[in-house]
Write a protein that holds these residues in place. Sequence first.
Motif, PDB file in Angstrom:
ATOM      1  N   ASN A  97       0.851  -1.185   0.000  1.00 19.29           N
ATOM      2  CA  ASN A  97       0.000   0.000   0.000  1.00 19.29           C
ATOM      3  C   ASN A  97       0.890   1.239   0.000  1.00 19.29           C
ATOM      4  O   ASN A  97       1.339   1.692   1.044  1.00 19.29           O
ATOM      5  CB  ASN A  97      -0.915  -0.011   1.224  1.00 19.29           C
ATOM      6  N   SER A  99       0.118   4.377  -1.216  1.00 22.45           N
ATOM      7  CA  SER A  99      -0.558   5.650  -1.432  1.00 22.45           C
ATOM      8  C   SER A  99       0.084   6.703  -0.527  1.00 22.45           C
ATOM      9  O   SER A  99       0.589   6.390   0.550  1.00 22.45           O
ATOM     10  CB  SER A  99      -2.049   5.523  -1.123  1.00 22.45           C
ATOM     11  N   THR A 100       0.070   7.946  -0.969  1.00 18.61           N
ATOM     12  CA  THR A 100       0.756   8.995  -0.205  1.00 18.61           C
ATOM     13  C   THR A 100       0.124   9.217   1.165  1.00 18.61           C
ATOM     14  O   THR A 100       0.806   9.643   2.086  1.00 18.61           O
ATOM     15  CB  THR A 100       0.776  10.324  -0.990  1.00 18.61           C
TER      16      THR A 100
END
Length: 144
Positions: A97, A99-100
């Motif tokens: 994972n 994501s930012t």
Amino acid sequence: MPIRAQDRWFYPIDWPQLSIVIRFKRAGGRCEQCGRPHGRLVWCLDDGRWWDAESTLWRDSRGRRLRHLPRSQDIFATIRSTKVVLATAHLDHDPSNNSTGNLKALCQRCHLLYDRREHRRRRWLTLHRRKALGDLFLGPYLTR
């Protein structure tokens, strides 16, 4: 924290570039938890308070300015220096994972504190896995 060999395949090919963007562009080269600057030598106390040389003031473990200065006996008894190294941490401990919103730039102290429960869980699993393999091949462990 170094990437474990079995987890290497979960990271994207451009992980080094993504990590640089999180640590230096988004976080500005400072820990997003306590504000310690990357690559600098920082004087700190055991409880997380540290000397911010740029602002010439003491900060607490969350990066906030201290209202009261540390006592001199605390400083002389427990002060030590450490070089700050930023790392990109996965907040959900899932290396796939990326994501930012799931990534955060943390210094080594904040990263270890954040991952404390996960490290305990993995240590427990490793210990029990080794015991199971020992029981399977060598018989039950002897207690000493």
